[in-house]
Design a protein around this motif. Structure first.
Motif, short mmCIF file in Angstrom:
data_model
loop_
_atom_site.label_atom_id
_atom_site.label_comp_id
_atom_site.label_asym_id
_atom_site.label_seq_id
_atom_site.Cartn_x
_atom_site.Cartn_y
_atom_site.Cartn_z
N UNK A 11 -28.60 11.78 -41.11
CA UNK A 11 -28.38 10.43 -40.24
C UNK A 11 -29.91 10.03 -39.97
N UNK A 12 -29.91 8.72 -40.04
CA UNK A 12 -31.05 7.90 -39.67
C UNK A 12 -30.85 7.20 -38.32
N UNK A 13 -31.51 7.70 -37.24
CA UNK A 13 -31.36 7.14 -35.87
C UNK A 13 -32.46 6.15 -35.79
N UNK A 14 -32.09 4.92 -35.50
CA UNK A 14 -33.07 3.86 -35.07
C UNK A 14 -32.84 3.54 -33.75
N UNK A 15 -33.84 3.82 -32.84
CA UNK A 15 -33.79 3.34 -31.43
C UNK A 15 -34.73 2.17 -31.09
N UNK A 16 -33.97 1.43 -30.39
CA UNK A 16 -34.52 -0.01 -29.99
C UNK A 16 -35.28 0.42 -28.89
N UNK A 17 -36.61 -0.06 -28.53
CA UNK A 17 -37.18 0.31 -27.36
C UNK A 17 -37.17 -1.06 -26.75
N UNK A 43 -27.59 3.10 -34.54
CA UNK A 43 -28.70 2.43 -33.79
C UNK A 43 -28.30 2.89 -32.45
N UNK A 44 -29.60 3.38 -31.56
CA UNK A 44 -29.42 3.71 -30.22
C UNK A 44 -30.18 2.59 -29.44
N UNK A 45 -28.88 2.03 -28.60
CA UNK A 45 -29.53 0.94 -27.91
C UNK A 45 -29.71 1.15 -26.48
N UNK A 46 -30.05 2.43 -26.07
CA UNK A 46 -29.80 2.86 -24.64
C UNK A 46 -31.12 2.52 -23.93
N UNK A 47 -32.08 1.85 -24.67
CA UNK A 47 -33.27 1.83 -23.83
C UNK A 47 -33.37 0.14 -23.88
N UNK A 48 -32.33 -0.78 -24.46
CA UNK A 48 -32.52 -2.23 -24.34
C UNK A 48 -31.50 -2.55 -23.02
N UNK A 60 -22.75 3.88 -47.33
CA UNK A 60 -23.04 4.63 -46.26
C UNK A 60 -22.14 4.18 -45.13
N UNK A 61 -22.51 4.18 -43.80
CA UNK A 61 -22.01 3.57 -42.69
C UNK A 61 -22.71 3.65 -41.52
N UNK A 62 -22.55 2.88 -40.43
CA UNK A 62 -23.31 2.70 -39.54
C UNK A 62 -22.59 2.58 -38.12
N UNK A 63 -23.04 3.21 -37.04
CA UNK A 63 -22.65 3.24 -35.59
C UNK A 63 -23.72 2.74 -34.73
N UNK A 64 -22.99 2.33 -33.59
CA UNK A 64 -23.99 1.94 -32.47
C UNK A 64 -23.88 3.06 -31.34
N UNK A 65 -24.73 3.09 -30.70
CA UNK A 65 -24.77 4.22 -29.23
C UNK A 65 -25.66 3.87 -28.15
#
Length: 127
Positions: free
Chosen positions: A21-27, A59-64, A87-92
């Motif tokens: 899994x690739x985790x992309x964290x938005x800052x 996509x980890x959006x916990x910081x925005x 593939x697939x995508x999820x948001x957290x």
């Protein structure tokens, strides 16, 4: 003091691998990202996905706390690319504001939304 133009696209995201899994964290820098850097940010995220079979993206959006149409477009592009490659995508980690934006745009029914990054990574890993 930083201005809007001082925020580089590589400051707006961090990209990590957690197994498959690739985790992309938005800052928080995403909230100040210059519109003219949209394509640069897109390339940074989309280029590695193009080389993967069955990419799993979180996509980890916990910081925005908010984001605009540019980021929504990037989410959609990423999802379409991941889907096209099997593939697939999820948001957290969505905040109340980002959850409302996803609801208003009806994207909350397109992507699974998890409370935490770990939950999203685990769910995609099981699929």
């Amino acid at each position: 003091m930083a201005t809007t133009n001082d925020i580089a696209s590589d400051e707006a995201f961090t990209i990590e691998r957690h197994g498959d899994v690739t985790v992309i964290t938005a800052t928080p820098a995403l909230e100040k990202l210059s519109f003219r850097l949209e394509e640069q940010a897109a390339e940074m995220i989309l280029e590695p996905i193009q080389k993967q079979a069955n990419p799993l993206i979180v996509f980890d959006l916990s910081r925005v706390n908010y984001f605009g149409s540019m980021f929504l477009a990037l989410l959609i592009r990423t999802w379409k690319l991941a889907s096209a490659h099997g593939g697939s995508m999820a948001i957290s980690g969505v905040t109340a504001n980002t959850r409302e934006l996803l609801r208003v745009t009806a994207l909350d029914i397109v992507w699974p939304i998890y409370d935490t990054r770990n939950e999203a990574v685990e769910a995609l890993s099981l699929d």
